[in-house]
Design a protein around this motif. Structure first.
Motif, PDB file in Angstrom:
ATOM      1  N   ILE A  24       0.830  -1.203   0.000  1.00  0.00           N
ATOM      2  CA  ILE A  24       0.000   0.000   0.000  1.00  0.00           C
ATOM      3  C   ILE A  24       0.867   1.257   0.000  1.00  0.00           C
ATOM      4  N   ALA A  25       1.918   1.249   0.817  1.00  0.00           N
ATOM      5  CA  ALA A  25       2.803   2.416   0.890  1.00  0.00           C
ATOM      6  C   ALA A  25       3.524   2.640  -0.427  1.00  0.00           C
ATOM      7  N   SER A  26       3.980   1.566  -1.032  1.00  0.00           N
ATOM      8  CA  SER A  26       4.669   1.686  -2.315  1.00  0.00           C
ATOM      9  C   SER A  26       3.730   2.222  -3.383  1.00  0.00           C
ATOM     10  N   ALA A  27       2.488   1.766  -3.368  1.00  0.00           N
ATOM     11  CA  ALA A  27       1.514   2.263  -4.343  1.00  0.00           C
ATOM     12  C   ALA A  27       1.303   3.767  -4.181  1.00  0.00           C
ATOM     13  N   ILE A  33       4.613   9.115  -9.913  1.00  0.00           N
ATOM     14  CA  ILE A  33       5.831   9.053 -10.714  1.00  0.00           C
ATOM     15  C   ILE A  33       5.658   9.771 -12.047  1.00  0.00           C
ATOM     16  N   ALA A  34       4.542   9.540 -12.725  1.00  0.00           N
ATOM     17  CA  ALA A  34       4.292  10.224 -14.002  1.00  0.00           C
ATOM     18  C   ALA A  34       3.638  11.576 -13.790  1.00  0.00           C
ATOM     19  N   ALA A 152       4.828  -3.970 -12.581  1.00  0.00           N
ATOM     20  CA  ALA A 152       4.750  -3.357 -13.911  1.00  0.00           C
ATOM     21  C   ALA A 152       3.344  -2.847 -14.211  1.00  0.00           C
ATOM     22  N   ILE A 153       2.333  -3.651 -13.866  1.00  0.00           N
ATOM     23  CA  ILE A 153       0.951  -3.265 -14.147  1.00  0.00           C
ATOM     24  C   ILE A 153       0.561  -2.034 -13.329  1.00  0.00           C
ATOM     25  N   SER A 154       0.946  -2.017 -12.052  1.00  0.00           N
ATOM     26  CA  SER A 154       0.594  -0.871 -11.217  1.00  0.00           C
ATOM     27  C   SER A 154       1.249   0.399 -11.742  1.00  0.00           C
ATOM     28  N   LEU A 155       2.482   0.307 -12.227  1.00  0.00           N
ATOM     29  CA  LEU A 155       3.131   1.485 -12.802  1.00  0.00           C
ATOM     30  C   LEU A 155       2.355   1.993 -14.011  1.00  0.00           C
ATOM     31  N   GLU A 156       1.862   1.071 -14.829  1.00  0.00           N
ATOM     32  CA  GLU A 156       1.072   1.486 -15.988  1.00  0.00           C
ATOM     33  C   GLU A 156      -0.190   2.228 -15.556  1.00  0.00           C
ATOM     34  N   VAL A 157      -0.846   1.721 -14.506  1.00  0.00           N
ATOM     35  CA  VAL A 157      -2.035   2.404 -14.000  1.00  0.00           C
ATOM     36  C   VAL A 157      -1.684   3.810 -13.530  1.00  0.00           C
ATOM     37  N   PHE A 158      -0.539   3.931 -12.859  1.00  0.00           N
ATOM     38  CA  PHE A 158      -0.117   5.245 -12.370  1.00  0.00           C
ATOM     39  C   PHE A 158       0.201   6.180 -13.539  1.00  0.00           C
ATOM     40  N   PHE A 159       0.721   5.632 -14.615  1.00  0.00           N
ATOM     41  CA  PHE A 159       1.019   6.454 -15.781  1.00  0.00           C
ATOM     42  C   PHE A 159      -0.262   6.882 -16.502  1.00  0.00           C
ATOM     43  N   VAL A 318      -3.595   0.418 -30.192  1.00  0.00           N
ATOM     44  CA  VAL A 318      -4.045  -0.456 -29.111  1.00  0.00           C
ATOM     45  C   VAL A 318      -3.331  -1.797 -29.173  1.00  0.00           C
ATOM     46  N   VAL A 319      -3.154  -2.326 -30.391  1.00  0.00           N
ATOM     47  CA  VAL A 319      -2.449  -3.602 -30.540  1.00  0.00           C
ATOM     48  C   VAL A 319      -0.996  -3.466 -30.065  1.00  0.00           C
ATOM     49  N   SER A 320      -0.336  -2.378 -30.453  1.00  0.00           N
ATOM     50  CA  SER A 320       1.054  -2.184 -30.025  1.00  0.00           C
ATOM     51  C   SER A 320       1.140  -2.013 -28.516  1.00  0.00           C
ATOM     52  N   GLY A 321       0.119  -1.355 -27.923  1.00  0.00           N
ATOM     53  CA  GLY A 321       0.120  -1.148 -26.478  1.00  0.00           C
ATOM     54  C   GLY A 321       0.085  -2.438 -25.686  1.00  0.00           C
ATOM     55  N   ALA A 322      -0.395  -3.509 -26.308  1.00  0.00           N
ATOM     56  CA  ALA A 322      -0.447  -4.796 -25.615  1.00  0.00           C
ATOM     57  C   ALA A 322       0.944  -5.323 -25.273  1.00  0.00           C
ATOM     58  N   LEU A 323       1.983  -4.761 -25.883  1.00  0.00           N
ATOM     59  CA  LEU A 323       3.348  -5.238 -25.629  1.00  0.00           C
ATOM     60  C   LEU A 323       4.112  -4.347 -24.657  1.00  0.00           C
ATOM     61  N   ILE A 324       3.461  -3.351 -24.058  1.00  0.00           N
ATOM     62  CA  ILE A 324       4.171  -2.449 -23.147  1.00  0.00           C
ATOM     63  C   ILE A 324       4.463  -3.126 -21.810  1.00  0.00           C
ATOM     64  N   THR A 325       3.416  -3.528 -21.093  1.00  0.00           N
ATOM     65  CA  THR A 325       3.618  -4.146 -19.780  1.00  0.00           C
ATOM     66  C   THR A 325       4.453  -5.426 -19.853  1.00  0.00           C
TER      67      THR A 325
END
Length: 412
Positions: A24-27, A33-34, A152-159, A318-325
């Protein structure tokens, strides 16, 4: 490491004994960050009326983050995360306070840039500290793979959320509110993480053998991971400039931000599914394949052309975005193979640094390309850079094969 992760593995990782407080603290600490760089840029632009000045201040902050991530990671590896993070948090508060004061009192631009750089240096390196703590909380295997995928997923949500909140808060009566909110969240999150029981229980670690000025980057495998992060950042940066330029030329300037958020959303959803059945399974093959596929799909976004349909562009995006995380997760998993023993936080700091420099370089070069050849050319330039670095990764793939302990010592 090629472990797949099921939903049960995610649940096991996030509910591991002692994980709740640091998670929780890390989140809370990583959420801005972004948000922080954009809030700083918008704040300075509102106060000075100059995007050029704001860009220099933001660039200084990014340079500071790139340098500070590695330095903090090295100290965290030696001392454990608790004490170093508490010291950094105190210095970060002072630096952000000084930055706000300098902007409010209209200090010369070099002073503001210098203070922004210092604030970047002391921005708490929670990415590496949080990631390295999972090696203590969760045993190696599919549960740890799920934990790193969660990072990785949580960072994407934060971005996704961070820049939107920064853009919203800049419209407040005082435009510096976004910077203060971001700084406060980072301070509270990093402080709570540092004071959590699992973080305090991580003791000192002796410096690994063969230490040099490059630290963990002296390992060939770590240089390969850093190149992967650099290529990833170059492609991302080109899209972050090219997409708003395309939508602005099409008469929908606000659509660019919406599409970038949608890009991240597709990445998050695909990241969970990909983590269950990663392909290619061997990590040394996965990294060049993911970067190469990502670069080609981004370059294909230019095929729509100036008179093409935005709908086709969105589908390709959208298709390319599937390879980010999946790429961010692969970088994190590769650190376990490539980093020297006891240097996980520093090693991940190099990954953050490489990605940050890649994004900054991709954005600046894409800006030049857009001005010279038009908006769609940004996708070509970013895709071409990604293909080149994917080829380099393929040539260096053997450096990411797990090595016996005696061979690792020889390499170091």
């Amino acid at each position: 490491m090629s472990s797949s992760a099921s939903l049960a593995d995610y649940r096991a990782a996030l509910t591991a004994p002692g994980a709740a407080v640091p998670v929780i603290a890390s989140a809370a600490g990583r959420f801005p960050i972004a948000m922080l760089p954009l809030a700083t840029l918008l704040y300075v632009q509102r106060e000075t009326g100059s995007f050029a000045a704001a860009g220099l201040v933001s660039a200084g902050q990014m340079i500071g983050v790139a340098a500070g991530s590695v330095a903090q990671g090295r100290v965290i590896d030696r001392q454990g995360p608790s004490r170093p993070l508490l010291v950094v948090v105190a210095l970060f508060v002072l630096a952000v306070t000084a930055l706000v004061a300098a902007v409010e009192t209209h200090q010369p631009l070099p002073v503001v840039v210098a203070l922004a750089t210092v604030a970047g240096i002391f921005r708490p390196a929670l990415e590496g500290a949080s990631r390295s703590l999972w090696t203590v909380l969760v045993p190696a295997g599919s549960a740890r793979s799920a934990a790193l995928t969660y990072e990785a997923i949580s960072l994407e949500v934060f971005f996704i959320l961070g820049p939107a909140i920064a853009a919203f808060l800049v419209a407040a009566p005082w435009p510096g509110l976004g910077l203060v909110v971001a700084g406060t969240a980072m301070t509270l999150g990093a402080g709570a993480f540092a004071l959590s029981r699992p973080a305090r229980r991580v003791g000192r670690t002796p410096a690994h053998d063969g230490v040099s000025l490059l630290g963990a980057l002296a390992r060939p495998g770590m240089r390969t991971v850093a190149l992967a992060a650099l290529g990833f950042g170059l492609v991302i940066g080109s899209v972050e400039v090219g997409l708003p330029a395309v939508t602005a030329a099409a008469g929908s300037p606000t659509l660019g931000g919406v599409l970038l958020s949608a890009w991240s959303i597709s990445s998050v959803l695909a990241g969970v599914l990909y983590g269950m059945r990663p392909w290619p399974r061997p990590l040394h093959l996965r990294m060049p394949a993911l970067l190469g596929g990502f670069a080609v799909l981004v370059a294909a976004m230019a095929l729509v052309g100036p008179s093409g349909s935005l709908a086709v562009l969105v589908i390709t995006m959208v298709v390319s975005g599937a390879l980010i995380t999946p790429q961010v997760t692969a970088h994190s998993l590769a650190v376990d193979i490539a980093a020297p023993p006891g240097a996980a936080a520093e090693a991940f700091g190099w990954v953050v640094t490489a990605a940050t420099l890649g994004i900054a370089t991709g954005q600046s070069s894409a800006g030049i390309v857009v001005e010279t050849f038009g908006p769609h050319a940004a996708f070509v330039s970013g895709g071409a850079a990604g293909v080149v670095l994917a080829t380099v990764l393929w040539l260096r793939r053997a450096t990411l094969l797990p090595q016996p302990v005696e061979e690792q010592a020889a390499v170091a």
